[in-house]
Design a protein around this motif. Structure first.
Motif, mmCIF file in Angstrom:
data_model
loop_
_atom_site.group_PDB
_atom_site.id
_atom_site.type_symbol
_atom_site.label_atom_id
_atom_site.label_comp_id
_atom_site.label_asym_id
_atom_site.label_seq_id
_atom_site.Cartn_x
_atom_site.Cartn_y
_atom_site.Cartn_z
ATOM 1 N N ALA B 124 0.937 -1.068 -0.013
ATOM 2 C CA ALA B 124 -0.130 0.056 -0.114
ATOM 3 C C ALA B 124 0.950 1.368 0.065
ATOM 4 O O ALA B 124 0.533 2.109 -0.611
ATOM 5 C CB ALA B 124 -0.993 0.122 1.217
ATOM 6 N N ARG B 125 1.987 1.253 0.910
ATOM 7 C CA ARG B 125 2.717 2.400 0.713
ATOM 8 C C ARG B 125 3.560 2.536 -0.491
ATOM 9 O O ARG B 125 3.617 3.680 -1.079
ATOM 10 C CB ARG B 125 3.759 2.034 1.860
ATOM 11 N N ASP B 126 4.019 1.334 -1.218
ATOM 12 C CA ASP B 126 4.598 1.387 -2.581
ATOM 13 C C ASP B 126 3.606 2.125 -3.492
ATOM 14 O O ASP B 126 3.909 3.013 -4.350
ATOM 15 C CB ASP B 126 5.200 0.082 -2.878
ATOM 16 N N ASP B 127 2.480 1.804 -3.444
ATOM 17 C CA ASP B 127 1.374 2.240 -4.343
ATOM 18 C C ASP B 127 1.018 3.677 -4.119
ATOM 19 O O ASP B 127 1.051 4.488 -5.026
ATOM 20 C CB ASP B 127 -0.090 1.331 -4.127
ATOM 21 N N LEU B 128 0.973 3.936 -2.875
ATOM 22 C CA LEU B 128 0.772 5.470 -2.688
ATOM 23 C C LEU B 128 1.879 6.310 -3.198
ATOM 24 O O LEU B 128 1.721 7.351 -3.922
ATOM 25 C CB LEU B 128 0.701 5.738 -1.045
ATOM 26 N N ARG B 132 1.664 9.022 -6.513
ATOM 27 C CA ARG B 132 2.094 10.663 -6.345
ATOM 28 C C ARG B 132 3.192 10.932 -7.149
ATOM 29 O O ARG B 132 3.309 11.819 -7.691
ATOM 30 C CB ARG B 132 2.493 10.988 -4.992
ATOM 31 N N THR B 133 4.174 9.791 -7.490
ATOM 32 C CA THR B 133 5.321 10.180 -8.552
ATOM 33 C C THR B 133 4.609 10.234 -9.868
ATOM 34 O O THR B 133 5.098 10.895 -10.570
ATOM 35 C CB THR B 133 6.335 8.940 -8.209
ATOM 36 N N ARG B 134 3.704 9.518 -10.134
ATOM 37 C CA ARG B 134 3.000 9.348 -11.583
ATOM 38 C C ARG B 134 2.623 10.969 -11.835
ATOM 39 O O ARG B 134 2.693 11.441 -12.798
ATOM 40 C CB ARG B 134 2.041 8.437 -11.566
#
Lengths: 187, 187
Positions: B124-128, B132-134
């Protein structure tokens, strides 16, 4: 010699109490996280009186920052390699190794816990920051005395330490090339 | 029309459930902190069935990051001012305002909580972070399409966002000059 006998020996008693209390705090942090235990629980686990902790540390916030600083100073002492580039590379590599380890986010967790713990917590957090900044500044001052052009401690915080912490916090890897690159970029 | 009647209206029910669940999560975070409540408690407070939450979000970690992203997108949408310097200055100022506010460390707290919550939390942290990076990369790509020379999203993360987060975490002030200075330095 059993534990009780050792505790009764007068020589080094203060150091032993300190070590026992630090060990108790570290265990409680690992088991429950910051903010989820009291001075009384630390005292019980360390086998000392509550009043010994209050007398020596004043309160839980100061005790927590003392544990954190002792740990930081042991794991990431400020290096003295003879050149600023050497010092910063060594320091950055130490911090990277520490924060990617199993307790890597300890300092971030502590700062979060202290930040939300009223004025006493915020004071402890500010003291912790001031002490590490002071140590860092000593390293940079040595470079200036050697005639090297050195950034200030905030430059190191902003552009070497902060990126490493945030990357670890958000699950990104820290490669040695990346860490060296942060140092080179700042210098 | 009372709450019960509104909840029965078919039109927009999904949006209403979403809003109620988000509100319940935000309240529970404020009252207890991350990691100290369950899907069942969110469901009870939002007045929905546990199964509705599991069906829509899969689990607590995904729900928490959904709440965080919704909040971030509302408070710090990616600006489109026509120039990269304008976009980055606007974005940095928004983030600075947000993280120095009362719930400023929300994202750091969430990242800490997710990091220590097993594989689901880390995912979930990596998806978040990826989301935001995207969004940030879209802003930077627009600048490149206009012919501007733009850093990548990681440069913005490392040298604009990370210093601001770490300074707030350690109780330092963010002045507008300081924030603009971070942008100018990167550009």
């Amino acid at each position: 010699m059993n534990e009780r006998q050792r505790a009764r020996r007068p020589g080094g008693r203060s150091a032993r109490v300190g070590a026992e209390v630090h060990r108790a705090v570290t265990e409680l942090i690992n088991e429950r996280g910051y903010g989820n235990f009291t001075v009384g629980e630390v005292a019980a686990r360390a086998g000392v009186a509550d009043s010994s902790i209050y007398r020596r540390w004043g309160g839980l916030e100061t005790l927590l920052t003392d544990v954190a600083l002792t740990r930081l100073n042991a794991q990431s002492p400020m290096p003295d390699t003879g050149s600023l580039a050497g010092d910063l590379r060594t320091y950055a590599a130490q911090v990277a190794r520490e924060i990617t380890g199993p307790d890597g986010l300890l300092l971030v967790r502590l700062a979060v816990a202290l930040s939300s713990n009223g004025q006493q917590g915020q004071q402890a957090r500010d003291d912790l920051r001031a002490e590490r900044t002071r140590q860092l500044q000593c390293m940079l001052d040595r470079a200036r005395e050697r005639g090297e052009h050195a950034p200030d401690a905030f430059g190191v915080l902003d552009h070497i330490l902060a990126p490493m912490y945030i990357r670890v916090l958000f699950g990104m890897e820290l490669t040695p090339d990346y860490v060296d690159g942060l140092v080179d970029r700042l210098l």
